[in-house]
Write an enzyme that holds these catalytic residues in place. Structure first.
Site, PDB file in Angstrom:
ATOM      1  NE  ARG A  90      -4.133   1.476   2.133  1.00 18.08           N
ATOM      2  CZ  ARG A  90      -4.553   2.729   2.961  1.00 18.08           C
ATOM      3  NH1 ARG A  90      -3.764   3.064   4.156  1.00 18.08           N
ATOM      4  NH2 ARG A  90      -5.573   3.360   2.677  1.00 18.08           N
ATOM      5  CB  ILE A 105      -6.052   5.898  -0.946  1.00 14.85           C
ATOM      6  CG1 ILE A 105      -5.816   4.485  -0.882  1.00 14.85           C
ATOM      7  CG2 ILE A 105      -5.299   6.504   0.339  1.00 14.85           C
ATOM      8  CD1 ILE A 105      -4.349   3.581  -1.054  1.00 14.85           C
ATOM      9  CB  SER A 106     -11.487   3.797   0.613  1.00 17.79           C
ATOM     10  OG  SER A 106     -11.976   4.265  -0.880  1.00 17.79           O
ATOM     11  CD  GLN A 107     -11.642   3.979   7.358  1.00 17.46           C
ATOM     12  OE1 GLN A 107     -11.971   3.039   7.789  1.00 17.46           O
ATOM     13  NE2 GLN A 107     -11.968   5.145   8.257  1.00 17.46           N
ATOM     14  N   PRO A 108      -8.537   0.738   4.073  1.00 17.56           N
ATOM     15  CG  PRO A 108      -6.402  -0.193   4.476  1.00 17.56           C
ATOM     16  CD  PRO A 108      -7.364   1.054   4.852  1.00 17.56           C
TER      17      PRO A 108
END
Ligand code: SAH
Length: 210
Positions: A35, A61-64
């Site tokens: 990431r 970028i979204s939360q995993p």
């Protein structure tokens, strides 16, 4: 120097497994994809904190966890062809490519699409096709898709995308109604079933190109 491998394993255990991600192939993919390479060097040391980060152009970028949860709801098989709307950094594209047969991904901001492509060609991935453009119209040329994942919030039923689902295929999208929530759609013949899931918060799906 930061040991990214250890940080990544901790992220997967604490942010994904501890919060209900059980799908082995999803877990394996999050353990594999670096990431930090998709983030601005200034925030790389925090790449595995489990949060979202700015990626420029007012996007994030979204939360995993939310990415993993959406993929788990879709129950992606290794034989599935997946359409992703909102390539963003390309991180989720890389993850999807490891769990599906092929990923087609569309991003409306050309510079983000180009930056994602640069990273994705540097790391081992599965089969990926990228396109810069308005994803709300889908990618008819490569349709139908077994699974569609929309990473930006829409305030209407994603009709053109639903039309590109294969029989029994599913689409997950953040939909803004009275509140924003994840909605899972499934095609059964001419019918589309709809299931409302949890509340969420995404950047908006915008029309046209950026
Ligand atoms: N999944 C991405 C983050 C997505 S953020 C990641 O892992 O980094 C949502 C992205 O959707 C943004 O990059 C935004 O530019 C894009 N987007 C918004 N509207 C869009 C549209 N109509 N078509 C394609 N992409 C769109």
């Amino acid at each position: 120097m930061t040991d990214y491998g250890i940080a990544r394993r901790r992220m997967v255990e604490e942010q994904l497994v501890a919060r209900g991600i059980r799908n082995e192939r999803i877990i394996e993919a999050f353990l594999t994809v670096p990431r930090h390479l998709f983030l601005d060097p200034a925030v790389r040391s925090r790449a595995y904190d489990g949060c979202s980060f700015p990626i420029g152009y007012n996007q994030t970028i979204s939360q995993p966890f939310i990415q993993a949860a959406m993929m788990q709801h879709l129950d992606i098989k290794s034989t599935d062809r997946v359409l992703e709307i909102g390539t963003g950094s390309g991180y989720q594209t890389a993850i999807l490519s490891l769990i599906a047969r092929e990923v087609c991904s569309i991003e409306r901001i050309e510079a983000l699409s180009a930056a994602a492509e640069a990273v994705l060609t540097e790391i081992p991935t599965g089969r990926i096709r990228l396109k810069a453009g308005d994803g709300s119209a889908g990618w008819p040329y490569y349709s139908p898709f077994d699974k569609i994942i929309v990473s930006a919030a829409t305030n209407e039923r994603p009709g053109e995308l639903l039309a590109q689902l294969a029989e029994n295929g599913c689409l997950i999208a953040p939909v803004q109604d009275i509140e924003e929530q994840l909605v899972l759609y499934r095609r059964r013949g001419e019918e589309i079933e709809e299931q409302k899931l949890s509340r969420c918060s995404f950047v908006p799906l915008l029309k046209g190109v950026g």
